[in-house]
Design a protein around this motif. Structure first.
Motif, short mmCIF file in Angstrom:
data_model
loop_
_atom_site.label_atom_id
_atom_site.label_comp_id
_atom_site.label_asym_id
_atom_site.label_seq_id
_atom_site.Cartn_x
_atom_site.Cartn_y
_atom_site.Cartn_z
N CYS A 9 53.31 44.64 73.80
CA CYS A 9 54.42 44.32 72.91
C CYS A 9 53.92 43.31 71.88
N LEU A 10 54.74 42.99 70.92
CA LEU A 10 54.31 42.09 69.84
C LEU A 10 53.97 40.68 70.34
N CYS A 11 54.74 40.13 71.27
CA CYS A 11 54.48 38.76 71.74
C CYS A 11 53.39 38.71 72.79
N GLY A 12 53.02 39.85 73.36
CA GLY A 12 51.91 39.89 74.31
C GLY A 12 52.28 39.62 75.76
N GLU A 13 53.55 39.42 76.04
CA GLU A 13 53.95 39.14 77.44
C GLU A 13 53.87 40.38 78.33
N CYS A 76 60.51 44.73 75.73
CA CYS A 76 60.22 43.34 76.10
C CYS A 76 61.43 42.48 75.75
N ASN A 78 61.60 39.39 75.46
CA ASN A 78 61.23 38.24 74.64
C ASN A 78 61.13 38.60 73.16
N CYS A 79 60.47 39.71 72.84
CA CYS A 79 60.26 40.05 71.42
C CYS A 79 60.94 41.35 71.00
ZN LIG Z 1 57.04 40.85 73.90
#
Ligand SMILES: [Zn+2]
Ligand SMILES: [Zn+2]
Length: 136
Positions: A9-13, A76, A78-79
Motif C-alpha cells: 500500500c502507499l504507506c507501506g504498512e 489499508c 491507514n492510507c
Molecule cells: Zn497503507
C-alpha cells in the motif's frame, strides 16, 4: 521459471509478494469498481493463491463487503490503498495492479463492463498527455 513481484500500500504498512504469473487481467468499468477506486476503472490481476504471501501487515487488512452482493474491497485502514483480496474459497487472489512494485508478466488485459464506463473516460487515450501537471 517464474520470478517474484513485491507490492504494498502507499504507506507501506501492508506488503506482499506474488509469483509473477497471472491468469487474468481485467480493467473493470462497472459502477461498483468506479466508486471503490474513485476512478474510471479498476485494474485487477488474478492469480492462484499458491504463489501469494503477505510479507507485512496481513492482520491490518480491512475488508468492506457490499451487503447482499458478491462485491468486496480490501484496503489499508491507514492510507486507504487497495490491497490484494483472497477469494471466498481461498483459491485465488485479486491484486490491484497499481499496488505492484514492478511490471507483471501480463496476460493481455480485457476491458469489462464497458457499458458502465463513464463518458469522461471514453476517449482517455485521445486526450492531451503531459509528463507532469501542465504549465498554465
Ligand atoms: Zn497503507
Ligand atoms: Zn467492476
Amino acid at each position: 521459471m517464474t520470478n517474484t513481484l513485491s507490492g504494498s500500500c502507499l504507506c507501506g504498512e501492508i506488503a506482499f509478494e506474488i509469483e509473477n504469473q497471472f491468469d487474468n487481467f481485467y480493467f473493470c468499468s462497472c459502477a461498483q469498481c468506479r466508486q471503490i477506486t474513485g476512478s474510471a476503472f479498476a485494474s485487477n490481476l488474478f492469480a492462484k493463491t499458491t504463489g501469494f504471501r503477505w510479507t507485512k501487515g496481513e492482520e491490518k487488512v480491512k475488508r468492506f463487503k457490499l451487503p447482499n452482493r458478491d462485491i468486496a474491497k480490501t484496503f489499508c485502514p491507514n492510507c486507504g490503498s487497495g490491497v490484494p483480496k483472497i477469494s471466498a474459497d481461498g483459491q485465488s487472489v485479486m491484486v490491484p495492479a497499481g499496488a505492484l512494485n514492478g511490471e507483471p508478466q501480463m496476460p493481455l488485459p480485457k476491458r469489462i463492463f464497458q457499458r458502465e464506463r463513464p463518458n469522461w473516460a471514453t476517449y482517455y487515450e485521445a486526450y492531451d498527455a503531459f509528463e507532469r501537471f501542465p504549465l498554465r
